[in-house]
Design a protein around this motif. Sequence first.
Motif, mmCIF file in Angstrom:
data_model
loop_
_atom_site.group_PDB
_atom_site.id
_atom_site.type_symbol
_atom_site.label_atom_id
_atom_site.label_comp_id
_atom_site.label_asym_id
_atom_site.label_seq_id
_atom_site.Cartn_x
_atom_site.Cartn_y
_atom_site.Cartn_z
ATOM 1 N N TYR A 1 0.873 -1.178 0.000
ATOM 2 C CA TYR A 1 0.000 0.000 0.000
ATOM 3 C C TYR A 1 0.901 1.216 0.000
ATOM 4 O O TYR A 1 1.755 1.382 0.883
ATOM 5 N N ARG B 1 -7.472 4.344 7.584
ATOM 6 C CA ARG B 1 -6.542 3.515 8.354
ATOM 7 C C ARG B 1 -7.187 2.184 8.729
ATOM 8 O O ARG B 1 -6.532 1.142 8.762
ATOM 9 N N LEU C 1 -6.773 -0.569 6.249
ATOM 10 C CA LEU C 1 -5.475 -1.236 6.297
ATOM 11 C C LEU C 1 -5.437 -2.268 7.419
ATOM 12 O O LEU C 1 -4.989 -3.409 7.224
ATOM 13 N N ILE D 1 3.379 -1.192 4.050
ATOM 14 C CA ILE D 1 2.792 0.137 3.946
ATOM 15 C C ILE D 1 3.894 1.182 3.754
ATOM 16 O O ILE D 1 4.738 1.370 4.623
#
Length: 402
Positions: A213, A223, A226, A242
């Motif tokens: 990501y 958030r 994720l 990330i």
Amino acid sequence: MIQNLPRLAYVGEVPVRNISAGPALLYRLLETYPRERLTIAESLDNAPNPKLQLPVKHERFFLLNRRLIRTRFTRLYSSWIFLRAPACGRRVASKLRSARPDAILGVAHGFGWIVAAAAARALQVPFHLIVHDHWRLYMSLLPGLDPKAHTLFENVYRQASTRLPVSPDMESHYRKLYGASGMVVYPSRGANATELHAPTLRPPVSDAFVFAYAGSAPSIGQRRTLADFANATADLGVRLKIYQGLTLDQLRTVGLRTQNVDIVPFRPVEALHQDLIESADAMYLPMSFAPEDRANVELCFPSKLTDYTVAGLPILVRAPRYGTATHWAQSYPEAAALVTDEDPAGLRAEVRKLIENIPYRHALAQGALTTGHRLFSQAAVFKTFADALRKNWPPPSRAGAN
């Protein structure tokens, strides 16, 4: 065809920088503009950085104090900036007269679009407006001035010589709202971006299947997408990498329970592309399901697609049915797998398919690569942008002057 491009001055609150998000969008768009025909006027709250700026003439102007706008006086200070922004635009016009711009370029962000539109009026030149984010999302609350702000933006949008939204969803929304059509100019890659012509999928390995990501995650809802992904896929042998300035603690506060997340510090875009090619197996592109994020999800295009499609990897989009990422994936099914609900079962099923079905994964990777070259290459996007500027240029009275 340099002679067919106007002398352009960008005026705005968003800096033109080779970094990320809005600044990168502008940098990439203007990267190949003829240097001698481009001037950049930025607000003083953006510190100069020659290493990240385009080597063109720069002007600077005072618009706001960024520290004051983050205090308890935000509402009052924002109202003051809004009311004085047109006068700021007239001062910017005076600074630009020596550059003799034929057109002004602005971005619908913060208060900068007001300054840019006023400068264009003062100089009596065409105004071209980029709309990357919904203008209202990034403007602080204006007590008692909301109707005036909406009216002003409507007038500026309708009266702009060229309206340049960055996605079909945004163009459609504003056309219905304001009765004025726009020309879609997608975000672009950099002029020197990595250019693959075939997928570079890693060979089967015994360690984790890596989803990457890369992009901002400013809201709690984003958030959470994720954290939810990591939780749902940990037992499938997935790691989530990330590339963003988050911390694991921030993800734990929104529900992260697993240990399969790696945070990678910011790196320049060229290094990011190379790292994705070498260490990732697929890209993850979520949009928030939170009700408070709906306006952003419905309108704002995920510009991270410009970098995602460089890497020659399959893309998994997980977004609400009304999201711009959803509509993009539906328009280009060859380029992305799509999940449109919050049920972890559907997400797990799609992730498992990507892991186990190698031909499927390869086809999506090739589709992402091909679609990305067609939509997001700097050459393709710049051509659309240049065509928009040339549409009414030069005016008949100045046809032989340039």
